[in-house]
Structure formats: C-alpha cells, structure tokens
Design a protein around this motif. Structure first.
Motif, short mmCIF file in Angstrom:
data_model
loop_
_atom_site.label_atom_id
_atom_site.label_comp_id
_atom_site.label_asym_id
_atom_site.label_seq_id
_atom_site.Cartn_x
_atom_site.Cartn_y
_atom_site.Cartn_z
N ASP A 215 0.86 -1.14 0.08
CA ASP A 215 -0.07 -0.17 0.03
C ASP A 215 0.77 1.43 -0.05
N THR A 216 0.42 2.25 -0.43
CA THR A 216 0.94 3.71 -0.32
C THR A 216 0.79 4.06 1.27
N GLN A 220 -3.64 3.30 0.12
CA GLN A 220 -4.23 2.66 -1.27
C GLN A 220 -3.21 1.46 -1.75
N ALA A 221 -3.90 0.25 -2.04
CA ALA A 221 -3.14 -0.60 -2.78
C ALA A 221 -2.54 -0.15 -4.11
N PHE A 222 -1.11 -0.48 -4.24
CA PHE A 222 -0.32 0.29 -5.36
C PHE A 222 0.24 -0.81 -6.13
N PHE A 223 1.11 -1.53 -5.56
CA PHE A 223 2.12 -2.77 -6.19
C PHE A 223 1.66 -3.97 -5.78
N SER A 232 0.94 -5.05 -10.69
CA SER A 232 -0.01 -3.97 -10.39
C SER A 232 -0.86 -4.68 -9.37
N ALA A 233 -1.30 -3.69 -8.31
CA ALA A 233 -2.22 -4.25 -7.31
C ALA A 233 -3.64 -4.49 -7.94
N THR A 234 -3.89 -3.71 -8.85
CA THR A 234 -5.26 -3.88 -9.66
C THR A 234 -5.05 -5.18 -10.56
N SER A 292 -8.97 -2.66 -13.38
CA SER A 292 -8.37 -1.78 -13.68
C SER A 292 -8.37 -1.98 -15.25
N ILE A 302 -3.92 2.17 -13.73
CA ILE A 302 -4.33 1.87 -12.35
C ILE A 302 -5.97 2.11 -12.47
N ARG A 303 -6.24 3.12 -13.24
CA ARG A 303 -7.81 3.46 -13.51
C ARG A 303 -8.59 2.42 -14.17
#
Length: 318
Positions: A215-216, A220-223, A232-234, A292, A302-303
């Motif tokens: 997480d950041t 936020q889940a990031f990697f 990616s985390a997504t 994503s 990530i979007r």
C-alpha cells in the motif's frame, strides 16, 4: 491505416483464441498439478508452462513441467514453454538453455538471450521483449518469431496499428485479465519485506498465492510484490474489449493464472467468442483486487474507466 479499436464494431463471434499465460506465483507442487489438471478441461487453446519469474523456485522442475505439457497436449491444448525473464547467473542461463534446447514444444522467449539460443527456430516473443513497433516485429520474424505478446501498457489504438502492420503469418497476443507484470529486479522484494536475504529467502513467496500487496502511505493498494517481480495491485480486465481486439487482428487473448477467478474468466471469454455480448463483471478479480483498464484508453493503468468514459475519449485524462 488501422481502424481505432475504440470505434471498431464488435463482431458477433470473434475469431480469437484463448491463452493461459505462465504461472507467475510460487505454489506447492500438488496445487500446481491440480490446477493444470483442471485447465485441461477448459476452453483455453494455448497454455504457457514453466518458471518465468525466479529460478530459485524448485517445486516444479523442467521434467515436471514437461509431464504437465504432455498431459495438456493430449487434452488438445497447444503448449508453449516459457523461459525466465531476468537471466543473471550461470544457473539461470542453464535453465534458459534447457528450455530452448528441447524441440517438442514451442518456446516463449522472454529475453534476447533466449531469442539468440533459439537460433532461428520458431518461437514466440514474450511480453517483456517490449515490442512497440512494426520494425521490431519484422526483425523478430526474421529471427524465427511466429508470434509475439504486446506489452501490457499498450493502448488499444496502438495495438490495432501494430496488428495491421505485423508480418504475414505472425500472431499477436494481448493480456486481458490478471495482475499486470510491470518490472523485474535483481533484488527480491518479498524476501526484503521479511528482512531476509535473497539467497536465504525461505521461499516466502509461497505464503502469497496471488502476491503480496503493498500500500501507499495513504493506504491505497499500489503494487503487488511477487519475489523479484513487481505487479500491479489492480487486476487488468479487458474482457469487454475481447471482440474489438479480435476484429483488429489480435489472435490470442491472454489470461494470467491466479488462485481465484481464473476459470470464471476463461468461461466468460469463451462465451463472448461464441456470441455473448455482455461485459465481464468487474467483481471477477483475484483476492478482491480492484479492476483496472486505463492503459487501453491511454489513461494511467491503475484507473478503471466505464464504457461511457472510454467511448467519450476520456482515457487520456489523469
């Protein structure tokens, strides 16, 4: 000129084939064997096998992968053996050369050393060769490539242009579902997370069947950490674009194996190519990861963009 994928109409029954990418995680041997026994009964056309991430992983040796390959071939699947992506030691080179030396199965070359070792024999260029241009495709075709997987960050219009310019007889493949492989490092981040050295990692990767989410500072889940690989985390979900990809000339749609969701997605994509038009439910993700699809429209990867946002051309907006 290639028709942009965002405006390309979807055919009723796209002529696409389904590919299951190499297993990127470290699972117990019994779990791996059970997983691929189930894969034999699915609608996938092509299955990639082998250790592409870390050659220290030893639950499955090359002989074991070849046994699985024979079982899947008997079940009617095309089998491809994947080489390691990051080759940095004599033992890594030896593994890569053994995969390239066998001639029973097609090889996915994941670095230029593997391309060189194929010595002009047919192979498939892996996504980590970073092929973005038609000239690179033509060069690989001269070296023996019969297919190539495009990078995960390629947007849909660029993908369509590359498919239109590909050499005759070459198949293009694109990943449509799974956590996206982003980078590799000589350092093992999973081991570092546990304050262990890479050469004394205790194989902690096995504790995370779908990777370790990082997480950041804001939570936020990031990697996702997967040994020496960063993902990616997504979860990439381009299932709704399957028909457009096929119409533009993408021959194979790649699903990345995960501990959950994989077989649901295979069944869904098979339904789409048989004529179903509904979009894949965003809830089908591994381990509860958010979906994503931003790269497809030129947005941050990530979007997650809705169909309306994609059609409105908002993909390039941050």
């Amino acid at each position: 000129m290639a028709t942009p994928l965002s405006t390309n109409p979807a055919p009723t029954a796209p002529a696409c084939r389904l590919a299951l990418g190499p297993l990127l995680y470290y699972w117990p041997r019994a779990t791996v064997l059970q997983f691929y026994a189930s894969v034999a009964d699915t609608a996938v056309d092509r299955v990639y096998l082998g250790e592409a991430v870390c050659t220290r992983r030893h639950e499955m040796r090359l002989a074991d992968w070849l046994d699985v390959a024979g079982m899947l071939r008997d079940a009617g699947k095309q089998v491809v053996l994947s080489t390691p992506v990051l080759v940095e030691s004599d033992s890594d080179i030896a593994v890569m050369r053994r995969v390239c030396a066998q001639d029973d199965y097609l090889v996915e070359a994941n670095d230029l050393g593997a391309v060189q070792n194929m010595a002009g024999r047919p192979f498939i260029g892996g996504p980590h060769l970073n092929v973005y241009h038609a000239g690179t495709l033509a060069w690989l075709a001269q070296l023996g490539a019969t297919g190539c997987t495009v990078p995960v960050e390629m947007d849909g219009d660029t993908m369509a242009a590359l498919a239109a310019a590909r050499p005759g007889g070459m198949d293009l493949e694109a990943m449509v579902w799974g956590r996206m492989p982003l980078a590799f490092s000589a350092r093992c981040f999973t081991a570092r997370h546990h304050r262990l050295r890479k050469d004394a990692c205790e194989f902690r990767c096995m504790d995370y069947p779908d990777g370790l989410v990082a997480d950041t500072g804001e939570g936020q889940a990031f990697f996702t950490l997967n040994g020496i690989q960063t993902q990616s985390a997504t979860c990439l979900d381009l299932c709704a674009q399957a028909s457009r990809m096929a119409a533009a000339g993408i021959g194979y749609l790649r699903i990345s194996p995960h501990a959950s969701g994989t077989f649901d997605v295979i069944a869904h994509l098979d339904a789409i190519r048989r004529g179903a038009r509904e979009a894949a439910p965003a809830s089908v993700t591994p381990a509860g990861a958010l979906p994503s699809n931003g790269y497809w429209s030129g947005a941050p990867g990530i979007r997650w963009l809705s169909h309306t946002e994609q059609e409105a051309g908002q993909g390039a907006l941050a």
